[in-house]
Enzyme design. Sequence first.
Site, PDB file in Angstrom:
ATOM      1  CG  ASP A 181       2.964  -8.042  -6.498  1.00 39.99           C
ATOM      2  OD1 ASP A 181       2.391  -9.141  -6.579  1.00 39.99           O
ATOM      3  OD2 ASP A 181       2.620  -7.147  -5.705  1.00 39.99           O
ATOM      4  NE  ARG A 236       2.364  -2.815   3.396  1.00 42.76           N
ATOM      5  CZ  ARG A 236       2.192  -4.109   3.163  1.00 42.76           C
ATOM      6  NH1 ARG A 236       1.747  -4.890   4.119  1.00 42.76           N
ATOM      7  NH2 ARG A 236       2.472  -4.621   1.967  1.00 42.76           N
ATOM      8  CG  ASP A 291       5.618  -4.442  -8.011  1.00 39.28           C
ATOM      9  OD1 ASP A 291       6.623  -4.822  -7.378  1.00 39.28           O
ATOM     10  OD2 ASP A 291       4.595  -4.013  -7.462  1.00 39.28           O
ATOM     11  CG  ASP A 341       7.140   1.127  -4.624  1.00 42.67           C
ATOM     12  OD1 ASP A 341       6.511   0.242  -4.017  1.00 42.67           O
ATOM     13  OD2 ASP A 341       6.598   2.113  -5.144  1.00 42.67           O
ATOM     14  N   GLY A 390       5.375  -6.383   2.408  1.00 43.85           N
ATOM     15  CA  GLY A 390       4.887  -7.749   2.293  1.00 43.85           C
ATOM     16  C   GLY A 390       6.036  -8.746   2.290  1.00 43.85           C
ATOM     17  CB  THR A 435       7.890  -7.351  -4.055  1.00 45.93           C
ATOM     18  OG1 THR A 435       6.555  -7.392  -4.589  1.00 45.93           O
ATOM     19  CG2 THR A 435       8.837  -6.873  -5.144  1.00 45.93           C
TER      20      THR A 435
END
Length: 327
Positions: free
Chosen positions: A132, A76, A134, A107, A15, A130
């Site tokens: 997020d 992707r 995360d 990741d 993303g 990212t």
Amino acid sequence: MEKKVSKIGVLTSGGDSPGMNAAIRAVVRTGNYHGLEVFGIMRGYQGLLEDDIFRMENRSVANIIQRGGTILKTARCKEFRTPEGRDRAYQVLKGRGIDGLVIIGGDGSFRGAVEFSAEYDIPCIGLAGTIDKDIAGTDFTIGFDTAVNTAVEAIDKIRDTADAHDRLFIIEVMGRDAGYIALHSGIACGAENILIPEQKTDIEAVVQSLQEKERRKKLVNLIVVAEGDEFGGANEVAKVIKERLPNIETRVAILGHIQRGGAPTCLDRLIASRMGYHAVESLIHGRHNVFVGITNNRMNYIPLEQVHKKKGKISPEWMKIVKILAS
């Protein structure tokens, strides 16, 4: 120290996130400063497999630090997950003489890099791009600060119309596996409830909280929901609340991909520039196959195979803050 690489490639994968361009710029200019040849790889691993690669000079990255998205585009690539796909990628790199890679992504992108480097001895450096936040091993990821500020700006505007009509708004923000955008934006905007994947949602407690506020004539309420909340997104939460509290006028707002776009904030530009610089320095000085993060304002280097999504629990203190400040 003698350089271990002479030609490096940089790609963005997974993303997109605001600040990726700042990281690309830093990689290109740091590499050129040290006399390396730097190549941009279009569309992540997909472009690598298709040899969609071009030489990048300093002027290639002029006037991009303030732009969202990624000039290298992203995609992707399922084929790269296969041994045949990785072999094809290696042949492309070998043909161009590229002997080091900087991967800006999440990741999943790093897992592919670990396998590829182990099979073909191509040193790889990972940068966390990212929204997020995360990825374990760094206090911030490239794009998070911009995304959360975008959410705050949107929620502030929603509060204005909620106040005008005495409405309950249930606002869904991004965060499929992590609730950091919801947590940070919810606290910053004074949300009455914040629902995140890291904590089991007690919908009965949410309903009781709204009932208590209804008795006190507190009619303007905000609930911020991470899209990956285990109970469901904003629409699922709204369905239950409308059934249980039919007298409360309820609206749903899903912020969606607006959180991924826009000019990166100062913080995102700074950390992306810093990470990009240290990625090239790592390749030059033999610190290979690491993830470059920032912890307590210091550079943090973690072996790529140890990088994983941040699955830890959100501190209960954060949720206590939400409850007290929303009362």
